[in-house]
Design a protein around this motif. Structure first.
Motif, PDB file in Angstrom:
ATOM      1  N   GLN A  97       0.823  -1.195   0.000  1.00 38.68           N
ATOM      2  CA  GLN A  97       0.000   0.000   0.000  1.00 38.68           C
ATOM      3  C   GLN A  97       0.865   1.256   0.000  1.00 38.68           C
ATOM      4  O   GLN A  97       2.043   1.226   0.352  1.00 38.68           O
ATOM      5  CB  GLN A  97      -0.911   0.021   1.226  1.00 38.68           C
ATOM      6  N   ASP A  98       0.261   2.355  -0.404  1.00 36.55           N
ATOM      7  CA  ASP A  98       0.910   3.652  -0.337  1.00 36.55           C
ATOM      8  C   ASP A  98       1.177   3.992   1.127  1.00 36.55           C
ATOM      9  O   ASP A  98       0.263   4.023   1.946  1.00 36.55           O
ATOM     10  CB  ASP A  98      -0.011   4.712  -0.976  1.00 36.55           C
ATOM     11  N   GLY A  99       2.438   4.278   1.459  1.00 40.36           N
ATOM     12  CA  GLY A  99       2.797   4.525   2.846  1.00 40.36           C
ATOM     13  C   GLY A  99       2.165   5.758   3.430  1.00 40.36           C
ATOM     14  O   GLY A  99       1.989   5.876   4.629  1.00 40.36           O
ATOM     15  N   ARG A 100       1.793   6.714   2.594  1.00 37.12           N
ATOM     16  CA  ARG A 100       1.205   7.960   3.100  1.00 37.12           C
ATOM     17  C   ARG A 100      -0.290   7.830   3.332  1.00 37.12           C
ATOM     18  O   ARG A 100      -0.814   8.272   4.347  1.00 37.12           O
ATOM     19  CB  ARG A 100       1.457   9.105   2.107  1.00 37.12           C
ATOM     20  N   THR A 101      -0.982   7.206   2.403  1.00 32.89           N
ATOM     21  CA  THR A 101      -2.441   7.132   2.495  1.00 32.89           C
ATOM     22  C   THR A 101      -2.936   5.822   3.075  1.00 32.89           C
ATOM     23  O   THR A 101      -4.065   5.729   3.542  1.00 32.89           O
ATOM     24  CB  THR A 101      -3.083   7.311   1.109  1.00 32.89           C
ATOM     25  N   GLY A 102      -2.102   4.778   3.033  1.00 31.68           N
ATOM     26  CA  GLY A 102      -2.538   3.478   3.522  1.00 31.68           C
ATOM     27  C   GLY A 102      -3.524   2.789   2.605  1.00 31.68           C
ATOM     28  O   GLY A 102      -4.130   1.808   2.961  1.00 31.68           O
ATOM     29  N   ARG A 103      -3.669   3.285   1.355  1.00 33.45           N
ATOM     30  CA  ARG A 103      -4.590   2.652   0.420  1.00 33.45           C
ATOM     31  C   ARG A 103      -4.000   2.679  -0.980  1.00 33.45           C
ATOM     32  O   ARG A 103      -3.028   3.380  -1.256  1.00 33.45           O
ATOM     33  CB  ARG A 103      -5.954   3.345   0.441  1.00 33.45           C
ATOM     34  N   LEU A 104      -4.602   1.938  -1.866  1.00 35.77           N
ATOM     35  CA  LEU A 104      -4.148   1.864  -3.241  1.00 35.77           C
ATOM     36  C   LEU A 104      -5.006   2.749  -4.131  1.00 35.77           C
ATOM     37  O   LEU A 104      -6.191   2.945  -3.867  1.00 35.77           O
ATOM     38  CB  LEU A 104      -4.222   0.409  -3.720  1.00 35.77           C
ATOM     39  N   ASP A 105      -4.387   3.281  -5.160  1.00 33.24           N
ATOM     40  CA  ASP A 105      -5.097   4.148  -6.089  1.00 33.24           C
ATOM     41  C   ASP A 105      -5.727   3.292  -7.178  1.00 33.24           C
ATOM     42  O   ASP A 105      -5.021   2.653  -7.960  1.00 33.24           O
ATOM     43  CB  ASP A 105      -4.118   5.166  -6.682  1.00 33.24           C
ATOM     44  N   GLY A 106      -7.052   3.253  -7.232  1.00 31.73           N
ATOM     45  CA  GLY A 106      -7.733   2.436  -8.213  1.00 31.73           C
ATOM     46  C   GLY A 106      -7.918   3.150  -9.539  1.00 31.73           C
ATOM     47  O   GLY A 106      -7.745   4.370  -9.659  1.00 31.73           O
ATOM     48  N   VAL A 107      -8.288   2.378 -10.554  1.00 32.71           N
ATOM     49  CA  VAL A 107      -8.497   2.895 -11.901  1.00 32.71           C
ATOM     50  C   VAL A 107      -9.976   2.754 -12.259  1.00 32.71           C
ATOM     51  O   VAL A 107     -10.570   1.692 -12.062  1.00 32.71           O
ATOM     52  CB  VAL A 107      -7.648   2.125 -12.935  1.00 32.71           C
ATOM     53  N   ALA A 108     -10.574   3.818 -12.781  1.00 35.56           N
ATOM     54  CA  ALA A 108     -11.930   3.777 -13.317  1.00 35.56           C
ATOM     55  C   ALA A 108     -11.836   3.856 -14.834  1.00 35.56           C
ATOM     56  O   ALA A 108     -11.162   4.743 -15.368  1.00 35.56           O
ATOM     57  CB  ALA A 108     -12.768   4.931 -12.784  1.00 35.56           C
ATOM     58  N   VAL A 109     -12.487   2.941 -15.525  1.00 33.66           N
ATOM     59  CA  VAL A 109     -12.440   2.922 -16.983  1.00 33.66           C
ATOM     60  C   VAL A 109     -13.859   2.966 -17.527  1.00 33.66           C
ATOM     61  O   VAL A 109     -14.760   2.302 -17.012  1.00 33.66           O
ATOM     62  CB  VAL A 109     -11.679   1.670 -17.499  1.00 33.66           C
ATOM     63  N   PHE A 110     -14.057   3.779 -18.547  1.00 30.84           N
ATOM     64  CA  PHE A 110     -15.365   3.962 -19.171  1.00 30.84           C
ATOM     65  C   PHE A 110     -15.286   3.571 -20.648  1.00 30.84           C
ATOM     66  O   PHE A 110     -14.265   3.806 -21.299  1.00 30.84           O
ATOM     67  CB  PHE A 110     -15.820   5.420 -19.090  1.00 30.84           C
ATOM     68  N   THR A 111     -16.372   3.008 -21.164  1.00 28.29           N
ATOM     69  CA  THR A 111     -16.412   2.751 -22.603  1.00 28.29           C
ATOM     70  C   THR A 111     -16.707   4.025 -23.383  1.00 28.29           C
ATOM     71  O   THR A 111     -16.488   4.079 -24.592  1.00 28.29           O
ATOM     72  CB  THR A 111     -17.472   1.683 -22.931  1.00 28.29           C
ATOM     73  N   ARG A 112     -17.172   5.055 -22.704  1.00 28.02           N
ATOM     74  CA  ARG A 112     -17.307   6.399 -23.274  1.00 28.02           C
ATOM     75  C   ARG A 112     -17.009   7.389 -22.162  1.00 28.02           C
ATOM     76  O   ARG A 112     -17.639   7.347 -21.107  1.00 28.02           O
ATOM     77  CB  ARG A 112     -18.706   6.645 -23.828  1.00 28.02           C
ATOM     78  N   LEU A 113     -16.040   8.240 -22.377  1.00 24.75           N
ATOM     79  CA  LEU A 113     -15.629   9.177 -21.338  1.00 24.75           C
ATOM     80  C   LEU A 113     -15.920  10.594 -21.805  1.00 24.75           C
ATOM     81  O   LEU A 113     -15.077  11.289 -22.355  1.00 24.75           O
ATOM     82  CB  LEU A 113     -14.137   9.004 -21.021  1.00 24.75           C
ATOM     83  N   GLY A 114     -17.180  11.008 -21.600  1.00 22.23           N
ATOM     84  CA  GLY A 114     -17.629  12.330 -22.005  1.00 22.23           C
ATOM     85  C   GLY A 114     -17.950  13.201 -20.813  1.00 22.23           C
ATOM     86  O   GLY A 114     -17.561  12.913 -19.673  1.00 22.23           O
ATOM     87  N   GLU A 115     -18.712  14.253 -21.056  1.00 25.43           N
ATOM     88  CA  GLU A 115     -19.035  15.209 -20.001  1.00 25.43           C
ATOM     89  C   GLU A 115     -19.833  14.555 -18.871  1.00 25.43           C
ATOM     90  O   GLU A 115     -19.584  14.816 -17.684  1.00 25.43           O
ATOM     91  CB  GLU A 115     -19.830  16.371 -20.596  1.00 25.43           C
TER      92      GLU A 115
END
Length: 269
Positions: free
Chosen positions: A231-249
């Motif tokens: 884990q990240d030593g500063r936050t104690g958590r992992l940075d997740g990834v969000a993926v979209f099939t369309r990334l618009g407004e």
């Protein structure tokens, strides 16, 4: 250490209601959250559309992110496409199904409400669950596309019309026997995101249940003994990834809600 993530998949952001208990159970696990925003919403689509779309899309996501496990965090996709996805992918796949069994165990009046999408509530799978686990109950169903939109709007920071939730619930509670409902199954992963609003709008006190805790336990069981990255030593958590099939407004308006739940990066598939 094993860097492979757990992949959560939904048409929109409803699967975040599964992510929350899963993250509590596995705080060191890296997560990828995939939303088929180009195909949203699933609840109004035909079975053939969903059965054709979901396995192909998950195949692409697995190829890109190489997860150790896939969670179909969508009741509609699970009840229609789960067998095809399991046949296509060479890794564990966890589905999400309506929590009718725990609802029946909790009900004192023996009248249960099932609140889902239109596609979910009409499935034979729901008939089977009702017959197996709630055979002595009156099981009333209502499908609502509007409630899916209300949940998405809430996470975008948009206010709902004052009567919106009561109007949705009327479709369930106004049915014959609806005045005796004491447990409601949130049979769409979007709906726990607005459970507080549903509780306020319900015409009488009821208990809402969903499959999130059970799914989290299943994920923990299937990954027991596996290694996780540091884990990240500063936050104690992992940075997740969000993926979209369309990334618009519309999707970008959801990024603050995703970031607050541990998904600090957004990508387009």
């Amino acid at each position: 250490m094993d860097e492979r993530p757990i992949l959560f998949f939904d048409s929109g952001v409803g699967g975040l209601s599964i992510v929350e208990p899963a993250r509590a159970a596995l705080p060191a696990a890296p997560f990828v959250y995939a939303a088929d925003s180009a195909g949203f919403p699933y609840g109004t689509k035909s079975e053939a559309e969903i059965a054709g779309r979901v396995p192909a899309l998950l195949g692409r996501l697995v190829e890109r992110y190489r997860p150790r496990l896939v969670v179909i965090a969508c009741n509609t996709a699970s009840t229609i496409a789960l067998p095809a996805v399991r046949a296509a992918l060479d890794l564990p796949v966890v589905g999400t199904v309506p929590a009718i069994k725990p609802a029946a165990e909790l009900s004192a009046t023996r009248v249960i409400g099932v609140l889902g999408t239109e596609a979910t509530v009409r499935q034979a799978y729901v008939d089977d669950l009702s017959a197996r686990f709630a055979g002595d109950c009156l099981v009333l169903r209502h499908g609502s596309a509007e409630l899916v939109e209300l949940a998405e709007a809430k996470l975008r920071g948009e206010a709902a019309p004052a009567d919106a939730y009561a109007r949705v619930l009327a479709g369930l509670f106004d049915q014959p026997g609806g005045d005796r409902i004491d447990v409601v199954v949130n049979a769409c992963t979007h709906f726990p995101l607005v459970e507080a609003e549903l509780e306020i709008a319900a015409p009488h006190p009821v208990r809402f249940v969903d499959g999130g805790p059970g799914i989290a336990r299943r994920i923990a069981h299937l990954t027991a003994g596996q290694g996780w990255p540091a884990q990240d030593g500063r936050t104690g958590r992992l940075d997740g990834v969000a993926v979209f099939t369309r990334l618009g407004e519309r999707e970008r308006a959801l990024l603050p809600a995703l970031e607050s739940r541990g998904f600090g990066r957004a990508e387009a598939l």
